[in-house]
Write an enzyme that holds these catalytic residues in place. Structure first.
Site, PDB file in Angstrom:
ATOM      1  N   GLU A 112     -15.135  24.436 -30.114  1.00 33.17           N
ATOM      2  CA  GLU A 112     -15.316  25.843 -29.734  1.00 33.17           C
ATOM      3  C   GLU A 112     -15.804  25.976 -28.295  1.00 33.17           C
ATOM      4  O   GLU A 112     -15.351  26.856 -27.572  1.00 33.17           O
ATOM      5  CB  GLU A 112     -16.275  26.545 -30.695  1.00 33.17           C
ATOM      6  CG  GLU A 112     -15.694  26.824 -32.060  1.00 33.17           C
ATOM      7  CD  GLU A 112     -14.563  27.837 -32.061  1.00 33.17           C
ATOM      8  OE1 GLU A 112     -14.444  28.655 -31.110  1.00 33.17           O
ATOM      9  OE2 GLU A 112     -13.785  27.837 -33.025  1.00 33.17           O
TER      10      GLU A 112
ATOM     11  N   SER B  38     -26.237  36.398 -43.549  1.00 31.69           N
ATOM     12  CA  SER B  38     -26.479  37.598 -44.372  1.00 31.69           C
ATOM     13  C   SER B  38     -26.543  37.205 -45.844  1.00 31.69           C
ATOM     14  O   SER B  38     -25.636  37.518 -46.626  1.00 31.69           O
ATOM     15  CB  SER B  38     -25.361  38.633 -44.167  1.00 31.69           C
ATOM     16  OG  SER B  38     -25.332  39.078 -42.843  1.00 31.69           O
TER      17      SER B  38
ATOM     18  N   GLU C 273      -6.911  35.783 -29.879  1.00 28.41           N
ATOM     19  CA  GLU C 273      -8.251  35.778 -29.293  1.00 28.41           C
ATOM     20  C   GLU C 273      -8.165  36.110 -27.806  1.00 28.41           C
ATOM     21  O   GLU C 273      -7.406  35.478 -27.065  1.00 28.41           O
ATOM     22  CB  GLU C 273      -8.866  34.388 -29.504  1.00 28.41           C
ATOM     23  CG  GLU C 273     -10.309  34.260 -29.174  1.00 28.41           C
ATOM     24  CD  GLU C 273     -10.855  32.888 -29.567  1.00 28.41           C
ATOM     25  OE1 GLU C 273     -12.037  32.846 -29.919  1.00 28.41           O
ATOM     26  OE2 GLU C 273     -10.132  31.879 -29.505  1.00 28.41           O
TER      27      GLU C 273
ATOM     28  N   PHE D  35     -10.045  39.132 -52.917  1.00 27.35           N
ATOM     29  CA  PHE D  35      -9.254  38.960 -51.698  1.00 27.35           C
ATOM     30  C   PHE D  35      -9.449  37.552 -51.174  1.00 27.35           C
ATOM     31  O   PHE D  35     -10.563  37.032 -51.189  1.00 27.35           O
ATOM     32  CB  PHE D  35      -9.711  39.980 -50.638  1.00 27.35           C
ATOM     33  CG  PHE D  35      -9.121  39.779 -49.278  1.00 27.35           C
ATOM     34  CD1 PHE D  35      -7.822  40.182 -49.002  1.00 27.35           C
ATOM     35  CD2 PHE D  35      -9.856  39.184 -48.270  1.00 27.35           C
ATOM     36  CE1 PHE D  35      -7.268  39.994 -47.743  1.00 27.35           C
ATOM     37  CE2 PHE D  35      -9.318  38.999 -47.003  1.00 27.35           C
ATOM     38  CZ  PHE D  35      -8.014  39.409 -46.736  1.00 27.35           C
TER      39      PHE D  35
ATOM     40  N   ALA E 236     -18.796  30.608 -30.058  1.00 26.21           N
ATOM     41  CA  ALA E 236     -18.961  30.359 -31.488  1.00 26.21           C
ATOM     42  C   ALA E 236     -17.610  30.427 -32.179  1.00 26.21           C
ATOM     43  O   ALA E 236     -16.648  30.960 -31.635  1.00 26.21           O
ATOM     44  CB  ALA E 236     -19.909  31.397 -32.095  1.00 26.21           C
TER      45      ALA E 236
ATOM     46  N   ARG F  61     -15.114  43.323 -30.486  1.00 26.47           N
ATOM     47  CA  ARG F  61     -15.429  43.066 -31.893  1.00 26.47           C
ATOM     48  C   ARG F  61     -15.020  44.294 -32.698  1.00 26.47           C
ATOM     49  O   ARG F  61     -15.649  45.343 -32.609  1.00 26.47           O
ATOM     50  CB  ARG F  61     -16.912  42.751 -32.075  1.00 26.47           C
ATOM     51  CG  ARG F  61     -17.318  41.417 -31.495  1.00 26.47           C
ATOM     52  CD  ARG F  61     -16.540  40.295 -32.123  1.00 26.47           C
ATOM     53  NE  ARG F  61     -17.170  39.007 -31.932  1.00 26.47           N
ATOM     54  CZ  ARG F  61     -16.674  37.874 -32.383  1.00 26.47           C
ATOM     55  NH1 ARG F  61     -15.530  37.890 -33.060  1.00 26.47           N
ATOM     56  NH2 ARG F  61     -17.289  36.746 -32.182  1.00 26.47           N
TER      57      ARG F  61
ATOM     58  N   GLU G  41     -13.309  28.058 -25.834  1.00 23.48           N
ATOM     59  CA  GLU G  41     -13.732  29.391 -25.390  1.00 23.48           C
ATOM     60  C   GLU G  41     -14.272  29.427 -23.962  1.00 23.48           C
ATOM     61  O   GLU G  41     -14.346  30.501 -23.374  1.00 23.48           O
ATOM     62  CB  GLU G  41     -14.782  29.970 -26.342  1.00 23.48           C
ATOM     63  CG  GLU G  41     -14.228  30.304 -27.707  1.00 23.48           C
ATOM     64  CD  GLU G  41     -15.181  31.116 -28.564  1.00 23.48           C
ATOM     65  OE1 GLU G  41     -16.344  31.350 -28.157  1.00 23.48           O
ATOM     66  OE2 GLU G  41     -14.751  31.522 -29.661  1.00 23.48           O
TER      67      GLU G  41
END
Length: 187
Positions: free
Chosen positions: A95, A116, A144, A19, A79, A67, A99
């Site tokens: 950012e 991760s 957003e 993907f 972020a 989220r 934001e």
């Protein structure tokens, strides 16, 4: 402990793209293990991201947004992902302003870490913004939606306990703030 090539390195035999999206791509790699056997590794490829620790007086700037993977609202530090070819420092400036509506005189790099590494290559660069001033309205992406919050240290600790703050970058930021409050230094 050695940081050079390891006897445990896995050699990629083949890569199958699965993907290619706006934020991530997925691939499956077949690898040769150190013992000669083969295994499959599912990998998430990510362009990297930035996060900003920003204090206004004695309050930290956070954003509160839904989220989808968590199916709930989440309080986080500002972020976002790096645009193609964008330097992390410039992304952090962008950012922060988009934001929060705040600009800063300077940004200092605190650290970078992989979010991760067991399945993703996303690296997150964390900066501290100094000399903040409000310059205008939020400039959010079309998909957003968020609220900008200014919270005390005690508010942030409470939100961690309530699991409204539960992501690693924001928990890191709150603990870095605690160290800063005790020592006057961010690291």
């Amino acid at each position: 402990m050695s940081l050079v090539k390891s006897d445990y390195e896995e050699v990629t035999i083949s890569t199958k793209p699965i993907f290619n999206g706006k934020v991530i791509s997925l691939q499956v790699d077949e690898v040769q293990l150190p013992n000669g056997q083969t295994a499959t590794r599912e990998l998430v490829k990510h362009p990297g991201a930035v996060a900003v620790i920003a204090l206004v007086d004695d309050r930290m700037i956070f954003v509160d947004q839904f989220r989808k993977p968590l199916e709930r609202m989440q309080v986080e530090i500002p972020a976002g992902k790096l645009d193609s070819g964008e330097e992390p420092l410039e992304a952090a400036r962008r950012e922060l302003e988009e934001e929060t509506g705040y600009a800063c005189e300077s940004l200092s790099h605190v650290c970078s870490f992989y979010t991760s590494p067991g399945f993703a290559d996303e690296i997150l660069h964390i900066y501290v913004a100094e000399g903040l001033k409000q310059v205008g309205e939020l400039k959010l992406d079309e998909d957003e939606f968020l609220d900008c919050l200014l919270l005390t240290f005690e508010d942030a600790q409470r939100l961690i306990q309530e699991q409204r703050i539960s992501d690693s970058k924001t928990i890191f930021a709150v603990y870095a703030w605690q160290i800063y409050r005790l020592t006057g230094k961010w690291s």
